[in-house]
Each structure stands twice: as structure tokens, then as C-alpha cells.
Design an enzyme around this catalytic site. Structure first.
Site, PDB file in Angstrom:
ATOM      1  N   ALA A 139      24.601  67.591  31.609  1.00  0.00           N
ATOM      2  CA  ALA A 139      23.304  67.295  30.998  1.00  0.00           C
ATOM      3  C   ALA A 139      23.285  67.772  29.545  1.00  0.00           C
ATOM      4  CB  ALA A 139      22.187  67.961  31.788  1.00  0.00           C
ATOM      5  N   TYR A 178      25.880  68.099  27.618  1.00  0.00           N
ATOM      6  CA  TYR A 178      26.763  67.185  26.888  1.00  0.00           C
ATOM      7  C   TYR A 178      26.004  65.902  26.538  1.00  0.00           C
ATOM      8  CZ  TYR A 178      30.795  64.188  25.850  1.00  0.00           C
ATOM      9  OH  TYR A 178      31.671  63.326  25.249  1.00  0.00           O
ATOM     10  N   ASP A 179      25.318  65.346  27.534  1.00  0.00           N
ATOM     11  CA  ASP A 179      24.567  64.107  27.315  1.00  0.00           C
ATOM     12  C   ASP A 179      23.508  64.284  26.228  1.00  0.00           C
ATOM     13  OD1 ASP A 179      26.080  62.847  29.187  1.00  0.00           O
ATOM     14  OD2 ASP A 179      24.610  63.064  30.810  1.00  0.00           O
ATOM     15  N   SER A 222      62.839  52.770  30.392  1.00  0.00           N
ATOM     16  CA  SER A 222      62.429  53.122  31.748  1.00  0.00           C
ATOM     17  C   SER A 222      63.423  54.150  32.278  1.00  0.00           C
ATOM     18  CB  SER A 222      62.322  51.882  32.622  1.00  0.00           C
ATOM     19  OG  SER A 222      63.589  51.456  32.974  1.00  0.00           O
ATOM     20  N   GLU A 253      59.210  66.995  35.573  1.00  0.00           N
ATOM     21  CA  GLU A 253      57.810  66.542  35.496  1.00  0.00           C
ATOM     22  C   GLU A 253      57.502  65.685  36.708  1.00  0.00           C
ATOM     23  OE1 GLU A 253      57.800  64.230  31.921  1.00  0.00           O
ATOM     24  OE2 GLU A 253      58.490  65.909  30.708  1.00  0.00           O
ATOM     25  N   LYS A 313      56.392  62.369  38.447  1.00  0.00           N
ATOM     26  CA  LYS A 313      56.408  60.956  38.060  1.00  0.00           C
ATOM     27  C   LYS A 313      55.102  60.332  38.519  1.00  0.00           C
ATOM     28  CE  LYS A 313      59.195  56.842  37.752  1.00  0.00           C
ATOM     29  NZ  LYS A 313      58.218  55.834  38.145  1.00  0.00           N
ATOM     30  N   ARG A 331      53.514  48.928  27.756  1.00  0.00           N
ATOM     31  CA  ARG A 331      54.958  48.909  27.612  1.00  0.00           C
ATOM     32  C   ARG A 331      55.481  47.485  27.457  1.00  0.00           C
ATOM     33  NH1 ARG A 331      58.920  49.199  31.953  1.00  0.00           N
ATOM     34  NH2 ARG A 331      60.930  49.569  31.008  1.00  0.00           N
ATOM     35  N   GLU A 334      51.376  58.157  30.564  1.00  0.00           N
ATOM     36  CA  GLU A 334      51.022  57.313  31.693  1.00  0.00           C
ATOM     37  C   GLU A 334      49.503  57.313  31.860  1.00  0.00           C
ATOM     38  OE1 GLU A 334      53.644  55.933  33.131  1.00  0.00           O
ATOM     39  OE2 GLU A 334      53.116  55.381  35.192  1.00  0.00           O
ATOM     40  N   LYS A 348      63.025  59.704  43.461  1.00  0.00           N
ATOM     41  CA  LYS A 348      61.855  59.122  44.117  1.00  0.00           C
ATOM     42  C   LYS A 348      61.578  59.790  45.467  1.00  0.00           C
ATOM     43  CE  LYS A 348      60.657  55.546  41.505  1.00  0.00           C
ATOM     44  NZ  LYS A 348      60.422  54.251  42.071  1.00  0.00           N
TER      45      LYS A 348
HETATM   46  S1  IVH Z   1      59.763  59.185  30.777  1.00  0.00           S
HETATM   47  C1  IVH Z   1      62.614  58.346  28.474  1.00  0.00           C
HETATM   48  N1  IVH Z   1      58.163  60.688  32.234  1.00  0.00           N
HETATM   49  O1  IVH Z   1      57.982  55.829  34.887  1.00  0.00           O
HETATM   50  C2  IVH Z   1      62.206  57.623  29.652  1.00  0.00           C
HETATM   51  N2  IVH Z   1      58.130  58.336  32.600  1.00  0.00           N
HETATM   52  O2  IVH Z   1      60.496  54.415  35.470  1.00  0.00           O
HETATM   53  C3  IVH Z   1      60.830  57.080  29.573  1.00  0.00           C
HETATM   54  N3  IVH Z   1      56.540  57.620  34.298  1.00  0.00           N
HETATM   55  O3  IVH Z   1      57.810  53.477  32.298  1.00  0.00           O
HETATM   56  C4  IVH Z   1      59.955  57.451  30.670  1.00  0.00           C
HETATM   57  N4  IVH Z   1      55.742  59.605  34.784  1.00  0.00           N
HETATM   58  O4  IVH Z   1      55.638  54.494  33.178  1.00  0.00           O
HETATM   59  C5  IVH Z   1      58.597  59.436  31.987  1.00  0.00           C
HETATM   60  N5  IVH Z   1      56.790  62.132  33.425  1.00  0.00           N
HETATM   61  C6  IVH Z   1      57.215  60.895  33.153  1.00  0.00           C
HETATM   62  C7  IVH Z   1      56.701  59.765  33.837  1.00  0.00           C
HETATM   63  C8  IVH Z   1      57.196  58.504  33.525  1.00  0.00           C
HETATM   64  C9  IVH Z   1      55.684  58.303  35.042  1.00  0.00           C
HETATM   65  C10 IVH Z   1      56.727  56.154  34.373  1.00  0.00           C
HETATM   66  C11 IVH Z   1      56.646  55.454  33.040  1.00  0.00           C
HETATM   67  C12 IVH Z   1      57.952  54.744  32.853  1.00  0.00           C
HETATM   68  C13 IVH Z   1      58.465  54.670  34.253  1.00  0.00           C
HETATM   69  C14 IVH Z   1      59.980  54.660  34.227  1.00  0.00           C
END
Ligand code: IVH
Length: 666
Positions: free
Chosen positions: A35, A37-38, A83, A114, A116, A137, A174, A315
Site C-alpha cells: 500500500a 509503494y502504491d 546453448s 547454477e 538451470k 534468443r 532467463e 539434466k
Molecule cells: S548459460 C554459455 N546458465 O538453458 C551458455 N543457461 O541450454 C549459455 N538456461 O539458452 C547459457 N539457466 O535459456 C545458462 N544458469 C543458466 C541457465 C541457462 C537456464 C537456459 C538458457 C539457454 C539454455 C541452454
């Protein structure tokens, strides 16, 4: 308020709002209530309205400023958006680690690890600290300009924080929807009678690729940043961990689940730790990303095709959950086939809530011995249909009995007819717009439609008597039905709903035989000679046309005016269709359709779809996260279409020549 005082207050308010935005959306650590903030935001809005000369594009009031666009402009990325290669088990990860360690001549390699995230990759360009562009992308080199939409995401600052913004920075990260936001969005969509999303990833992608930024603004999107594509006038960053710290210091949102770990065992331990925490995380992750921490080591390792050799995604296996079978229902298909479906205690698995799982047929039920009351393990990976993996026998109640699939169900013929008509009218068949399941149900139940040809005798007056059918929509429907009379042989054959005959098979039949008579009269052997048709399908087609009731239906449809252009019979390698003779390979994940659907669409256009890339491959269609097939295509110089280009090709198959080498000149 005098102009000078207004200018001062506006600056104060903007700074305060930026601070609170950062605390709330980036740090998840608000200092004031919503509130409060608003109230600050409202005060700023009023001052800006009273003093238009103080307007600024980076003002916190300017998140949803732009009008809906016609389409997204193309953006060329400063550095390609790469990718990641994938590994699926500890053994594969060890191989990756060993390769890296050998090449770096070091036993213990340091990795930044990190989560994913499962969303979509984005590139944000800040010039002198101001957000000037956001791009998807795309194919890695060309993305779409989604700046107006990205500006509506409050976790993304319009201005960087900290005293020293670099002259230029292209941030990579992302965009995603967290689990709570996804559930809330789907509830809202359902309550409004709108389509719900299958999973957070689709929801995020669909929300970002909206032509109207106001729609994006209403969607609970957020972002984590994980890298830098270009940097001018910033510090030298010599590790990935340092890069993440720097991004955080600029006011960008960075995940707190990143660590630096050394050695293979520690890498795998992190994976296992996150796998155990995964269900409890507020957002979906589909694996762990490992990036060699030292920049110098990254440079030594370099990259192949589209993926760095210094990083990998490990994965997670598909999500599996236990739930209970509440009932087993029987569904009637368009051919009258009965399909058992397990009704499940709703369970959230692989990013979606599952309430049903098909049990396919009697054999499948017998094999898995699924019984009402059983506790079962269900699994769902990516866009795959949820399945029952197995029964947990330890948890089977004492009083269960094996399920027996009935050979008929009450009302079966009516249910079959409903499905047959829905199929007949569907988009890829005769494409009758507005003839949905609810209306078909009513038409069949009231006896107005007893076979597909009855549709062509319906009048607007009769239709407007149906539930939820206004006069205008009744007239539209009659018109859509009339339009569907002009069709193609392939669509007509598909619309008949012959068992085992999908869109691609129907197209192959039409191409090979050229006319309905020739298909109807074809021998089983002649049918088997058609691409993708084996003995089972051939027999099904032959039997269908041999049934006098079916022959009569075809006659009645023709009498009702359904027509198409008949062609000549063509050999298997005839070039009648735009993609005939082309070998295509699909790889990666498409967002608009499943890979299977893409395959059928290509086949319907005459293409051959195979699983492996070779120098004979004509086209590779690469969705998100395409891996080795894409790399191979690039190595062999095979043309690669990203999803947008592929959708363009489906819309206009004749444009395929654009992708092919010019014909040799004589
Ligand atoms: S690095 C240098 N870090 O995964 C490589 N990608 O399979 C560039 N993604 O297109 C990607 N979390 O959309 C990276 N911590 C993360 C990620 C991440 C999700 C996605 C991203 C990328 C895809 C690659």
C-alpha cells in the site's frame, strides 16, 4: 506545486520507487508495504501528469507505455547466444569433467554451478545504465525485439543501480514464471474461460511473445541473470562467480543458488543436493549448469558450433510422483475404439497438475495391472503426455480386483459419432470454424446430426435454437460449414476418420493415388507400397472402403457438395508437393507444437523426416536447446531453420526455395 519543487519531488519519488522495486522484486526483501509503494507510485503519476515536461522513459510509471505492435523487429545479437550441451547421468558428467580436466591439465577444476531455470533466454542491453533493448534468443544470432514487453517485468530494472554503470552491457539471463505465479495465472485464465498453460515454461514464453505489452504486464514474469554477452567500460571480470556478483551489484536479479565448487565429486554432490531440494524450490528447474569458473580457462576451452566447451547442463530425470487411481473410465474414440483412462487424485508433476492418464488399451492395463484404488507412480517429462509408470504394490489395498475393459459401453454409438464429427470438423480436416465439442454434443444428442453429411443440411434457424448459440454465431457457423465444401483430397481422406489414418498418411494417399476412387479401389499391396503405410494401416484403409455403409457416406458427402480437385496418380518420388524429395531432421524443442506434430506437418507437405543428419539432409529444423544434430548440420553446411522460420515455412511451403541451394545452372 512550483516547477522546481515538483522536479525535486519527482526525482525523489523515482529514486525511492526504484529502491523499493529492487528490494521487492530483485532481493525479495521489501522495506515497505504494498500500500505504501502504491501511494508513492500514485503520487509520482499525479506529479508527472501535472508536469509533462518532467516525463522520462525510465520513470517507474512508464513500464506499460507502448501500444500493441504488429510484429516483433529482428535484433542481431552482439555476441551469439549459445546453448548448452547436456549430460543425463553421473557417468556422462564424469566424462565431461575428465575432458575438461585433461584439456586444462589440472585434476581439480573449479566450476561455478547454477540452477538451470526452465524459461526462455533473454538478452538485455543497457547503455549508460538505461535499458534500451531486450531480445529473445531466436536462432542464437537473430532474436526478436521484445523491449516493450520486457519493460513491464518489475524484476528487470529500467535503470541499473550503483554509481558506476558501464557504458554498455548486454546481460544474458532467463525469463520465467515461478510456480505460484503460474498456478495463479492458470486459475485466472480458467475463471475467465481462457486457455490455461501446460507448464510454467510455455506460460512464460506465451506471455513474453505478446504483441500487446499490457498483456505481458498482467503476467507474473520474473528473471534471473546468469551471464554477460558484451561489456564496454566495465571492470575486468575474470571468473563466472565474479560476473554474477557484478550483475547483482548493478541491481540485476541473480539466483542465490549459485556456488563455486572444485572437483568432480563436489559437482555431483551439488547436483544431488539440488535434486533433493527441487520440489521445494519456488520455481521450476530442469537441471544444473556447470561453468568453468576461470575466464582464462573458458577461453582455452573455446566452443563448438553453438555450445561452449567449458559448460554443460546436467539434466534432472523426469519428475515422478505417487498418486491414487480414483476410477478408470472408458473413452470412446472417433472409430468407436474404447480407451481406458485413469482418473487420478490431482498431483503436480513435471510442472503441471495431472488428473488423468491414458491407459491406452486392455493390453497395457493388463501389463501394468493398474486397479482402481491403487497407488501409482506417474511421470511427465517436458511436453510429453503424462504416463503411469508402475503400481506401488506395497500400497495396494486388500480389496482390489484386476480391471476388465468392457467390450461396449452404454451410449457408445452416440459418443463415437460425437468424436467422429469433432474430428471431421477439426482444423486439419474440413476445418469448420466454430463447430466445437459443445455444439457437436448438442447436435448429436438432439438427433439433428446422425452422420457428417447432415452438417450440410443445417440451417441457421435450427442452430440458433441451441444452447449458447446466438443468431449471429448460428449464421457464421452455417457459413463456415458451407465454406468447408471446398477442400482437398488429403483433408477429405483425413476427415473420414479411418482408423490409423492420420494427416500425414492421408496426404501420402492423396499424393500417390490422386483420386478418391483410386484410393478406395487400391489393393492392400498397392496401399502398402505407399510411404509409411504398413500391413496394419493398409488393411484398415482397405476394410474401411470395402464397407458399403462407408461408401454410402462418401456418396452422400459428395452429393452435399463436398468437393476437391482430383489430381493424377503419382509415383513415390513425384514432385507434386512443395517439400517432396526433401529430407528433414527435427531437433530441439519447439514451443508451438510437439516434435511429432511437426514431423506430421512436414510429411504432409511431402518431406521425408529422419532422425539423423547427413550430408544428404536438406533442412534441419532446430528448436530450443538443440544439441549435437544442430552442431552436425552446421558442420556439414546443411541449412538450419529456427522455430520462427519453420512456422513461416508451414504457412508458405513454396518459400522453401529460400532455404535451398540454387539449382545448378546449365
Ligand atoms: S548459460 C554459455 N546458465 O538453458 C551458455 N543457461 O541450454 C549459455 N538456461 O539458452 C547459457 N539457466 O535459456 C545458462 N544458469 C543458466 C541457465 C541457462 C537456464 C537456459 C538458457 C539457454 C539454455 C541452454
Amino acid at each position: 506545486m512550483p516547477a522546481e519543487a515538483a522536479a525535486r519531488r519527482v526525482a525523489e519519488l523515482r529514486e525511492a520507487l526504484e529502491l523499493h522495486n529492487h528490494r521487492y522484486y530483485v532481493l525479495d526483501d521489501p522495506l515497505i508495504s504494498d500500500a505504501e509503494y502504491d501511494a508513492l507510485l500514485r503520487e509520482l503519476e499525479q506529479l508527472e501528469a501535472a508536469h509533462p515536461e518532467l516525463a522520462s522513459a525510465d520513470s517507474p510509471t512508464m513500464r506499460v507505455g507502448a501500444a500493441p505492435a504488429e510484429q516483433f523487429a529482428t535484433v542481431i545479437h552482439r555476441a551469439p547466444m549459445l546453448s548448452l550441451g547436456n549430460v543425463f547421468d553421473a557417468g556422462e558428467f564424469e566424462d565431461f569433467y575428465a575432458r575438461v580436466a585433461t584439456e586444462l591439465e589440472s585434476d581439480t577444476v573449479e566450476f561455478a554451478v547454477e540452477a538451470k531455470l526452465d524459461g526462455l533466454a533473454i538478452s538485455l542491453t543497457y547503455e549508460a545504465g538505461r535499458l534500451v533493448r531486450a531480445a529473445t534468443r531466436g536462432d542464437g544470432t537473430h532474436g526478436e525485439d521484445v523491449t516493450a514487453n520486457v519493460r513491464t517485468i518489475r524484476a528487470i530494472p529500467l535503470r541499473l543501480r550503483g554509481a558506476e554503470a558501464p557504458a554498455l552491457i548486454e546481460v544474458r539471463g532467463e525469463i520465467f514464471m515461478d510456480k505460484a505465479g503460474f498456478t495463479a495465472l492458470n486459475e485466472r485464465q480458467a475463471a475467465a474461460g481462457l486457455k490455461t498453460f501446460a507448464n510454467p515454461r510455455n506460460a512464460a514464453a506465451g506471455s513474453l511473445r505478446q504483441l500487446d505489452p499490457a498483456v505481458t504486464a498482467s503476467r507474473p514474469l520474473t528473471m534471473y541473470c546468469y551471464g554477460i554477452g558484451a561489456l564496454e567500460g566495465g571492470p575486468a571480470l575474470d571468473t563466472q562467480a565474479g560476473t554474477l556478483d557484478y550483475l547483482g551489484a548493478l541491481g540485476l536479479r541473480v539466483s542465490r543458488d549459485s556456488r563455486v565448487v572444485s572437483g568432480c565429486a563436489a559437482c555431483i554432490a551439488f547436483y544431488e543436493d539440488m535434486a533433493a531440494r527441487r520440489a521445494a524450490l519456488p520455481y521450476e528447474i530442469d537441471g544444473i549448469v556447470y561453468k568453468v569458473n576461470a575466464r582464462s580457462a573458458q577461453d582455452r576451452l573455446g566452443h563448438v558450433a553453438r555450445a561452449p566447451r567449458w559448460a554443460v547442463a546436467f539434466k534432472f530425470p523426469p519428475d515422478e510422483r505417487e498418486t491414487r487411481v480414483l476410477a478408470i473410465d472408458v473413452q470412446v474414440g472417433r472409430t468407436g475404439a474404447l480407451t481406458p483412462v485413469a482418473r487420478l487424485q490431482p498431483v503436480f508433476v513435471g510442472g503441471v497438475t495431472i488428473t488423468n492418464a491414458t491407459l491406452h488399451n486392455a493390453d497395457e492395463i493388463a501389463r501394468k495391472d493398474v486397479r482402481v484404488g491403487d497407488t501409482v507412480v506417474v511421470r511427465r517429462a517436458g511436453d510429453v503426455i503424462p504416463e503411469i509408470v508402475r503400481v506401488v504394490l506395497d500400497k495396494r489395498p486388500p480389496d482390489t480386483a484386476p480391471y476388465e475393459l468392457p467390450s461396449t459401453v452404454p451410449d457408445q454409438e452416440r459418443a463415437r459419432l460425437v468424436q467422429a464429427i469433432i474430428h471431421f470438423a477439426s482444423r486439419r480436416a474440413l476445418d469448420i470454424e466454430g463447430l466445437g465439442a459443445k455444439i457437436v454434443e448438442q447436435l448429436v444428442t438432439s438427433g439433428l446430426v446422425t452422420a457428417p453429411d447432415d452438417l450440410y443440411r443445417l440451417e441457421a434457424e435450427t442452430l440458433s435454437g441451441l444452447e449458447r448459440m446466438a443468431e449471429k454465431s448460428a449464421a457464421n457457423l452455417v457459413e463456415a460449414i458451407a465454406r468447408s465444401r471446398a477442400t482437398t483430397l488429403a483433408r477429405f481422406v483425413y476427415a473420414l476418420g479411418i482408423r490409423e489414418v492420420g494427416e500425414a498418411t492421408a496426404a501420402n494417399l492423396a499424393r500417390r493415388f490422386g483420386s478418391l476412387e483410386r484410393i478406395a479401389q487400391a489393393s492392400v499391396e498397392a496401399l502398402e507400397d505407399v510411404d509409411d503405410i504398413g500391413p496394419v494401416v493398409a488393411a484398415s484403409i482397405h476394410d474401411w472402403f470395402a464397407d458399403p455403409a462407408n461408401a454410402a457416406l462418401v456418396e452422400r458427402l459428395r452429393d452435399a457438395g463436398v468437393h476437391w480437385e482430383e489430381g493424377v496418380a503419382s509415383g513415390a518420388a513425384d514432385g507434386a508437393q512443395p517439400l517432396t524429395g526433401l529430407g528433414c531432421v527435427l531437433t530441439g524443442t519447439l514451443s508451438a507444437m510437439t516434435r511429432d506434430e511437426a514431423k506430421h506437418r512436414l510429411q504432409a507437405l511431402g518431406a521425408k523426416v529422419s532422425g539423423a543428419v547427413s550430408k544428404k539432409t536438406s533442412l534441419v529444423i532446430a528448436g530450443a536447446e538443440a544439441g549435437s544434430k544442430l552442431a552436425k548440420a552446421e558442420a556439414l553446411g546443411v541449412p538450419v531453420l529456427d522455430e520462427a522460420a519453420f512456422l513461416g515455412l508451414l504457412d508458405d511451403p513454396a518459400s522453401v526455395s529460400r532455404w535451398l541451394p540454387p539449382p545448378p545452372t546449365a
